[in-house]
Scaffold this motif. Sequence first.
Motif, PDB file in Angstrom:
ATOM      1  N   ARG A  66      13.051  72.952  49.982  1.00  0.00           N
ATOM      2  CA  ARG A  66      13.538  73.270  48.653  1.00  0.00           C
ATOM      3  C   ARG A  66      13.116  74.687  48.278  1.00  0.00           C
ATOM      4  NH1 ARG A  66      12.062  67.812  45.207  1.00  0.00           N
ATOM      5  NH2 ARG A  66      13.039  66.299  46.624  1.00  0.00           N
ATOM      6  N   VAL A  67      13.978  75.298  47.539  1.00  0.00           N
ATOM      7  CA  VAL A  67      13.703  76.681  47.154  1.00  0.00           C
ATOM      8  C   VAL A  67      12.565  76.707  46.145  1.00  0.00           C
ATOM      9  CG1 VAL A  67      14.696  78.762  46.154  1.00  0.00           C
ATOM     10  CG2 VAL A  67      16.095  77.277  47.587  1.00  0.00           C
ATOM     11  N   TYR A  68      11.688  77.653  46.341  1.00  0.00           N
ATOM     12  CA  TYR A  68      10.583  77.909  45.422  1.00  0.00           C
ATOM     13  C   TYR A  68       9.870  76.611  45.053  1.00  0.00           C
ATOM     14  CZ  TYR A  68       7.844  80.252  41.841  1.00  0.00           C
ATOM     15  OH  TYR A  68       6.818  80.763  41.102  1.00  0.00           O
ATOM     16  N   THR A  69       9.453  75.923  46.099  1.00  0.00           N
ATOM     17  CA  THR A  69       8.766  74.645  45.922  1.00  0.00           C
ATOM     18  C   THR A  69       7.484  74.691  46.726  1.00  0.00           C
ATOM     19  OG1 THR A  69      10.903  73.539  45.711  1.00  0.00           O
ATOM     20  CG2 THR A  69       8.979  72.143  46.163  1.00  0.00           C
ATOM     21  N   GLN A  70       6.429  74.156  46.151  1.00  0.00           N
ATOM     22  CA  GLN A  70       5.144  74.161  46.852  1.00  0.00           C
ATOM     23  C   GLN A  70       5.072  72.995  47.822  1.00  0.00           C
ATOM     24  OE1 GLN A  70       1.472  73.258  44.774  1.00  0.00           O
ATOM     25  NE2 GLN A  70       0.520  75.085  45.648  1.00  0.00           N
ATOM     26  N   GLN A 109      22.678  78.548  39.914  1.00  0.00           N
ATOM     27  CA  GLN A 109      23.696  78.380  38.876  1.00  0.00           C
ATOM     28  C   GLN A 109      23.667  79.601  37.970  1.00  0.00           C
ATOM     29  OE1 GLN A 109      23.826  74.685  36.762  1.00  0.00           O
ATOM     30  NE2 GLN A 109      23.206  73.461  38.555  1.00  0.00           N
ATOM     31  N   PRO A 110      24.832  79.967  37.465  1.00  0.00           N
ATOM     32  CA  PRO A 110      24.855  81.137  36.582  1.00  0.00           C
ATOM     33  C   PRO A 110      24.374  80.770  35.196  1.00  0.00           C
ATOM     34  CG  PRO A 110      27.039  80.206  36.769  1.00  0.00           C
ATOM     35  CD  PRO A 110      26.160  79.382  37.670  1.00  0.00           C
ATOM     36  N   PRO A 111      24.064  81.788  34.412  1.00  0.00           N
ATOM     37  CA  PRO A 111      23.798  81.493  33.001  1.00  0.00           C
ATOM     38  C   PRO A 111      25.013  80.808  32.388  1.00  0.00           C
ATOM     39  CG  PRO A 111      23.120  83.723  33.565  1.00  0.00           C
ATOM     40  CD  PRO A 111      23.873  83.199  34.738  1.00  0.00           C
ATOM     41  N   SER A 112      24.744  79.889  31.541  1.00  0.00           N
ATOM     42  CA  SER A 112      25.844  79.104  30.940  1.00  0.00           C
ATOM     43  C   SER A 112      26.153  79.629  29.529  1.00  0.00           C
ATOM     44  CB  SER A 112      25.463  77.630  30.908  1.00  0.00           C
ATOM     45  OG  SER A 112      24.287  77.458  30.132  1.00  0.00           O
ATOM     46  N   ASP A 113      27.263  79.094  29.009  1.00  0.00           N
ATOM     47  CA  ASP A 113      27.677  79.438  27.642  1.00  0.00           C
ATOM     48  C   ASP A 113      27.748  80.929  27.412  1.00  0.00           C
ATOM     49  OD1 ASP A 113      27.715  76.736  27.278  1.00  0.00           O
ATOM     50  OD2 ASP A 113      25.798  76.649  26.215  1.00  0.00           O
ATOM     51  N   LEU A 169      16.575  74.948  34.572  1.00  0.00           N
ATOM     52  CA  LEU A 169      15.314  75.300  35.234  1.00  0.00           C
ATOM     53  C   LEU A 169      15.322  74.902  36.701  1.00  0.00           C
ATOM     54  CD1 LEU A 169      12.552  76.512  34.763  1.00  0.00           C
ATOM     55  CD2 LEU A 169      11.692  74.224  34.223  1.00  0.00           C
ATOM     56  N   GLU A 170      15.942  73.737  36.998  1.00  0.00           N
ATOM     57  CA  GLU A 170      15.920  73.292  38.391  1.00  0.00           C
ATOM     58  C   GLU A 170      16.797  74.160  39.276  1.00  0.00           C
ATOM     59  OE1 GLU A 170      18.868  70.824  36.032  1.00  0.00           O
ATOM     60  OE2 GLU A 170      16.779  71.473  35.833  1.00  0.00           O
ATOM     61  N   SER A 171      17.677  74.912  38.682  1.00  0.00           N
ATOM     62  CA  SER A 171      18.522  75.770  39.512  1.00  0.00           C
ATOM     63  C   SER A 171      18.044  77.205  39.539  1.00  0.00           C
ATOM     64  CB  SER A 171      19.970  75.721  38.995  1.00  0.00           C
ATOM     65  OG  SER A 171      20.048  76.328  37.711  1.00  0.00           O
ATOM     66  N   VAL A 198      11.228  82.379  39.278  1.00  0.00           N
ATOM     67  CA  VAL A 198      10.959  82.805  37.913  1.00  0.00           C
ATOM     68  C   VAL A 198      11.993  83.864  37.558  1.00  0.00           C
ATOM     69  CG1 VAL A 198       9.297  83.857  36.363  1.00  0.00           C
ATOM     70  CG2 VAL A 198       8.511  82.321  38.182  1.00  0.00           C
ATOM     71  N   ILE A 199      12.769  83.552  36.555  1.00  0.00           N
ATOM     72  CA  ILE A 199      13.798  84.508  36.163  1.00  0.00           C
ATOM     73  C   ILE A 199      13.114  85.676  35.470  1.00  0.00           C
ATOM     74  CG2 ILE A 199      15.778  84.873  34.657  1.00  0.00           C
ATOM     75  CD1 ILE A 199      16.577  81.998  35.160  1.00  0.00           C
ATOM     76  N   LYS A 200      13.304  86.847  36.064  1.00  0.00           N
ATOM     77  CA  LYS A 200      12.674  88.044  35.511  1.00  0.00           C
ATOM     78  C   LYS A 200      13.597  88.744  34.516  1.00  0.00           C
ATOM     79  CE  LYS A 200       9.703  88.965  39.481  1.00  0.00           C
ATOM     80  NZ  LYS A 200       9.326  89.945  40.524  1.00  0.00           N
ATOM     81  N   THR A 201      14.815  88.970  34.951  1.00  0.00           N
ATOM     82  CA  THR A 201      15.753  89.681  34.082  1.00  0.00           C
ATOM     83  C   THR A 201      17.133  89.059  34.235  1.00  0.00           C
ATOM     84  OG1 THR A 201      16.275  91.269  35.821  1.00  0.00           O
ATOM     85  CG2 THR A 201      14.528  91.883  34.282  1.00  0.00           C
TER      86      THR A 201
END
Length: 2048
Positions: free
Chosen positions: A1089-1093, A1124-1128, A1148-1150, A1154-1157
């Motif tokens: 899984r991506v970015y999973t410990q 997933q893209p930003p929604s709305d 968050l699960e997608s 950590v979303i930086k920008t």
Amino acid sequence: MNMPNERPKWLMLYAAVALIACGSQCFAANPPDADQKGPVFLKEPTNRIDFSNSTGAEIECKASGNPMPEIIWIRSDGTAVGDVPGLRQISSDGKLVFPPFRAEDYRQEVHAQVYACLARNQFGSIISRDVHVRAVVHQFYQTRVIDEFVLRGNSATLKCLVPSFVADFIDVEGWIDEEGVEIRRPLPDDSIGNHGKYLVLPSGELHIREVGPEDGYKSYQCRTKHRLTGETRLSATKGRLVITEPVGSVSPQLNGNGNQEHITLTRVPKMGSVTLMCPAQAYPVPFFRWYKFIEGTTRKQAVVLNDRVKQVSGTLIIKDAVVEDSGKYLCVVNNSVGGESVETVLTVTAPLSAKIDPPTQTVDFGRPAVFTCQYTGNPIKTVSWMKDGKVIGHSEPVLRIESVKKEDKGMYQCFVRNDQESAEASAELKLGGRFDPPVIRQAFQEETMEPGPSVFLKCVAGGNPTPEISWELDGKKIANNDRYQVGQYVTVNGDVVSYLNITSVHANDGGLYKCIAKSKVGVAEHSAKLNVYGLPYIRQMEKKAIVAGETLIVTCPVAGYPIDSIVWERDNRALPINRKQKVFPNGTLIIENVERNSDQATYTCVAKNQEGYSARGSLEVQVMVLPRIIPFDFEEGPAQVGQYLTLHCSVPGGDLPLDIDWTLDGQQISEDLGITTSRVGRRGSVLTIEAVEARHAGNFTCHARNLAGHQQYTTPLNAYVPPRWILEPTDKAFAQGSDAKVECKADGFPKPQVTWKKAVGDTPGEYKDLKKSDNIRVEEGTLHVDNIQKTNEGYYLCEAINGIGSGLSAVIMISVQAPPEFTEKLRNQTARRGEPAVLQCEAKGEKPIGILWNMNNMRLDPKNDNRYTIREEILSTGVMSSLSIKRTERSDSALFTCVATNAFGSDDASINMIVQEVPEMPYALKVLDKSGRSVQLSWAQPYDGNSPLDRYIIEFKRSRASWSEIDRVIVPGHTTEAQVQKLSPATTYNIRIVAENAIGTSQSSEAVTIITAEEAPSGKPQNIKVEPVNQTTMRVTWKPPPRTEWNGEILGYYVGYKLSNTNSSYVFETINFITEEGKEHNLELQNLRVYTQYSVVIQAFNKIGAGPLSEEEKQFTAEGTPSQPPSDTACTTLTSQTIRVGWVSPPLESANGVIKTYKVVYAPSDEWYDETKRHYKKTASSDTVLHGLKKYTNYTMQVLATTAGGDGVRSVPIHCQTEPDVPEAPTDVKALVMGNAAILVSWRPPAQPNGIITQYTVYSKAEGAETETKTQKVPHYQMSFEATELEKNKPYEFWVTASTTIGEGQQSKSIVAMPSDQVPAKIASFDDTFTATFKEDAKMPCLAVGAPQPEITWKIKGVEFSANDRMRVLPDGSLLIKSVNRQDAGDYSCHAENSIAKDSITHKLIVLAPPQSPHVTLSATTTDALTVKLKPHEGDTAPLHGYTLHYKPEFGEWETSEVSVDSQKHNIESLLCGSRYQVYATGFNNIGAGEASDILNTRTKGQKPKLPEKPRFIEVSSNSVSLHFKAWKDGGCPMSHFVVESKKRDQIEWNQISNNVKPDNNYVVLDLEPATWYNLRITAHNSAGFTVAEYDFATLTVTGGTIAPLDDGTGHGNVHTRIRLPAWMPEWLDLNFMVPLIATVVVVAVGICVVCVALSRRRADDMRGGQKDVYYDVVYNQTMGPGATLDKRRPDLRDELGYIAPPNRKLPPVPGSNYNTCDRIKRGRGGLRSNHSTWDPRRNPNLYEELKAPPVPMHGNHYGHAHGNAECHYRHPGMEDEICPYATFHLLGFREEMDPTKAMNFQTFPHQNGHAGPVPGHAGTMLPPGHPGHVHSRSGSQSMPRANRYQRKNSQGGQSSIYTPAPEYDDPANCAEEDQYRRYTRVNSQGGSLYSGPGPEYDDPANCAPEEDQYGSQYGGPYGQPYDHYGSRGSMGRRSIGSARNPGNGSPEPPPPPPRNHDMSNSSFNDSKESNEISEAECDRDHGPRGNYGEDSNEAVKRSPQPKDQRTTEEMRKLIESRRQLNETGPKQLQLQQTNGAGFTAYDTMAV
């Protein structure tokens, strides 16, 4: 000379050794050279070297000299010092090195020894001062402080008691009281008097003043420091003061011992501080006074106190002591009660130093030499001298050599010593030259000759200095004259040659000739007669003078020859005439006791010959008379003091002149004695004493001298004088039982009386008179002791008394000598073999004592064996005889007897010599027992070397280590068995044993080699690192456990991982062990899984079991990009140039990190296609405002989230338009005259309308007048305005504005026109550019004015326009073009002309069309990538938006890749190595996709594997063969796997060992038979193909030997066995030839039959017909008997088949073969229809059919649905090197041939190049019928990036019952479904049945088992259910980590890892988070072309020329219809097939 006892022995011994070593060089007669000199010390070691065993020491010794001296270290016994390993070394530069050592290695003879450094060269030797080396072993010690008792008020002194063994190295640093207050020593410059109550004395004591009661409560500890180690410690006990209250008055008491004499000796170094104690106590407190005695007297004076000398209470402290402080001190203690005193002798020591003056002197032979030793220091005890290392008996500071001889040259040393140290100085004595006394080397002989010739006499003499030679004839020196010539010269070797040359010799030249060689160092002479024939002749004789009373000897000098007689005459009378005279025939006359009166005369010598001739010669003899003295004496008797005396000396006889003088007691009388002498006449002298004194007593002598000699007369003068010794008695020794006599004589006047007394006791001092007895008497002063005995021994006193003065006395020791006596009669002595030994016998007794040595009762003579040397040393009590043995041998173990003899008897003593040596090596070392960590040994006891064995040392090491890296086990010497423990399991050890006694260790025994048993690893893997590789992959790297914890050979590792912070079980991977040294192991964990410990653990395993799990390592996978893209996302227009964009963060699960920008991508919609024109704005918030936008422009926007992993998915584009604004000014304006009252105004719209133009406003104004401006509004679509009603010839000004809903914009430029009658032709339209879309209509305006009406004409690209169907001119002059194409693009010019003028404009037409085919060129290739260059077509007009790159492998499907328009090059990556590829490209723009380029055919780099050299690949042992797969060369393409097969050489069928050997590992084929020939076949696979290699090898014999090659019958050892034939059979009947021939014929026949049957069945079953490929079936399905072989070397077969399975195998054996299960799909349309219980490809020839490959793929992405396909679909048709992905195969391995229960299952991995389509509805072999079959597994480690996935639904919306197989059915190619929405199916175009299951006993070996069971099925019996028979399959249940295993089967295989998953609750076997992820358990995917399913296979599929490959409506309708028919007929067909049990399923054939 006085020296320490040890020094003479060892120096003399060394001198002898040095003399022998020196040899002839020491006496080389080299001339003196100014540059050459003897040795001189540059750096001399100090007297004492103390060091700690932890630090070691280096002692440096350097000397200079020419030549450079040799440095030798010697011991105190004179022997040279050698290396002692680890303890003492001599470095190359002469240093004596003592390395640090362990305490148990301390050796007194090494570490507590007196050494000296000796420097020597050819000119001499010098020895350094004594170097006392003392090593201090660190050992535990404690200091103590004891209680001190003291009277109140007195001072107390606490002492720190230090153990004696460390006292020399311990200093008291200070004291600490119980409160921790430290009392330190005073600093050197501190004033002693200022320390108050407490003072630490220089000697370390704590001095406490004026003790009071309060001091009794304190306790004190001393703190000490070790000088060598620096260790400080406190005393173990605390001391305190015990205060005593005095009871009454107490007189001074010293240490409580009462009043007795106290003398203390104290030593202190110079400049040190000294403490003189006066430990007295008294009450009242006493007063102390110190005195110092004046040296040599008993007088004393008070000590003067000053800054340097202080007194603290009764203690005297002297700082910076000097030598002058030495002496005797007295402390006087007084109080009112009494007094006491203490004496202290203080010696202040100063370092000794010495210097010899002069340091070098050169002295000539015979001259004196003087050396003076100048020394300083205190005290000086002895002075001694040495020469060249040998002691010379001289102990004075001045050494004088009276006459230097040759042997005196060399090095002289002066040594000064005291008890503590020594010093030395050296000087060199050189000789002025060589000194050799003269020697006659050659001389003349006696000769007889005739007169006449010349005579030559020669003498040769040598010597140094060169002697001079003189000649004599008959005693008279010969001088040169006219006949006698004497000459000499010196030869080159230094000899003197002298000659006497006599010219014309005469008879009178005869005589006795003598040559005399003389130098200052001696005389040598030679004489011989020369006889010359002739008459007698006597040479003249000189006058002879002789003293009366002497003897006259004279020889007559006669010449001539022969002489008959020689006589002497006197007064013509022949002599002798009296008894005193003697005459000899040779002419010699002797007269004894010559007297003047009778013998003084003239004598004549007469010589006669036989003829009567004679000759005469005269000799005058003069007799001289000695003086004669008349006796005289002192007649008055003894003289009184002051008396006047005279003596008269008269000499009446003797020749004049006379010389007379006087002496007193042999000394010349001088006037200061008070005695005068005077001469009386010529013959007398008078001595006068004016007043007699005592000194005048003695012998007066008168001396008279003349030419004849000297006479004297003596008379005594007796004065009354005290006694003086005549014979002073000395110590005497007498033989026991003899008569002893000791004389004691004295004189004096009157004569003394001599008496004897004997001392009382054994020491002199008190005497008593001798008791008279029978044997003791005194006679005239002589003591007589008859029959003396030991009781008479002692000290005796002899006294002489005469009443004058005090008398004389002498004390002597009379010792009684007895026979020799040995105090020790028998003793044992040991020595080490090979080392020197000294046997000493000390015989006490009177000297001289002779000592002889016997060995085993045989006389020992050192001459017979130079190993023995006997030396004797005279001792004070007797003789010490030393028998030295240079190097002892074992034969020296004997009984040595020394027999001592002196004049008084003899005695003997015996020494039992035991030569000890190191033991012999132990033998018969055997291993009794061993385990993994210990081994039990036994051995036989060796010879102990005459020394009991102390211990055995078992040395063991790992086999690869050197013997310098060993471990040891110590075993007592009395045992011969031991156990070695703490070994490592599975380790090869070399073990040997040595024995050790007190002498040393033996040689090592022969080593035995053992291998300890294996155990499971005990260590954890090390250096575990878990690092993210990408978002779904982590790389785990680690290193093996420490080698010592392997406990065997590690076979591999289990790497377990799980999600952190969960309770789930670990999923384990198995990794083979990498044998490469130092290489890290690594494993990439994929599909995470991506970015999973994740938590990772590793454990190593060997064949015994698995080791401990490592510590858990946690790590996150890399941050991914948001999935997933930003929604709305929404946009809001704010102004004409700003838009607000807002959005909501992705779930968050997608986020996958950590979303930086956030990035907002925006551009005007019409430029959106051009990436370069897009703008980006970053923001951290969830909305932003875009500024600076174009007004009234439609913008397209996307929003994406960014993490550390990169940019995420972009949102769906949104569009917003900026607000409108006022427009800009119209671009251009024209004013054209239309008549005398009208002007046409035209304009071009604004460049930026900033909105929708609602109207234009035309402004007009008459020029020059103040008229108002007129306005006219014009609709937005109208671009011209006709102004009317104007005045003729009046200028008007016009301008135009545009308006939007916002308002009116800027005004255009002003233009002036004037109405006129003449209207020239003008065009109102403007030059413009028109853009037309491909296939649409275009219109270009041309509005003209003029009068007359102008003519309008068009030119297209410069050519006159002529109307046609597509182009025509409209009435308003515009040009209309219908359906524009690319060729219409260009310049269009419109011309208007009338009679007045003409005008023209030019338009440009741009046609926007799809791109033309781009140019594609190959730039570069690698093994896995292609680089292509893309270039657009030159004719493209519309902007190109990008490219689509299409590529496919030779046998694969097309894949695409988007390429941006500005990319010059593009890399196509992740390609197959060494494979052919086709590449083409298309371009696209906003019009659509363009034409395709030409296809580029290329290939990636890389080749098939290359064969290795056999020796590098194969390593053979007796029962196995190791295959080193790293020896294979991969041809540039990484190896994927190997297939290993073997067989015995005489067998035909191959046995497969493994079909999936990884390339990085070594592989061992086990269980071979020793000494047997085998064939080995290896198939190596990579992506470029495979290579088959066959090898022959023979296993070794059991003992490791090799066997001979097999004979082929011709003696050549052919590898194949040849069958012997009888002689009568022809050669061609050989079975080796016939069997293959017959087999070939059979194969061909069978093949033809198979082909025929196949063709007939295909015609019967396949109505569509079509080309079939029969070749493979024929080859593969032949029945191969034992004699049939297939030539695999044929390239066509190899390429076609790849790998041929052995005919006895029921399974398709290997990955990468062309005939595995998957080939049924690749090669055939027909389904499998068989009623055989076991699938056998040989029984059905019609299994495979060939698929056609189209030239170009279609671009549609429509797939049909195949239902119920039981086969594994292969992704790439034609890729021959893969087996069915995820198929579980059953292999009968090499070990399993005998035991089918050991059969193994293996499971293939997913296909490398993609994924097969699942089979809908098939539950697989492990699922019950009807199970949904959602079997999901983690992505395999060999998957390549997945291709596009397509979602297809079952046309009936779910699973149909027709897909459920029979209950007993085992699907041979089970492909588990991932989910019901992702399926690839095929459509039966003819409505045939889709699937027909085989019979109930069908057992397909290519079953695709789920991944979870691959371990359970691999290991067979112990870990899963055993197979009942080969064709059945047991249940493969899942197990947990701790599940029980079958204990009854001891499988040698390694234990399996824990299962990947441990969740039993998931019945769907799907524990993945992505339920919709395509399963990798699928076997294949349909790889047909894109488009046209259901068509006949023979129909070629052409590439669509349309921009998009779309199915037509008709095609889609047909496709849907065919699917409906399929669904209707499917169940019936299935039922029919199950009933019939035969038949084939028709498949739709696609072109690939």
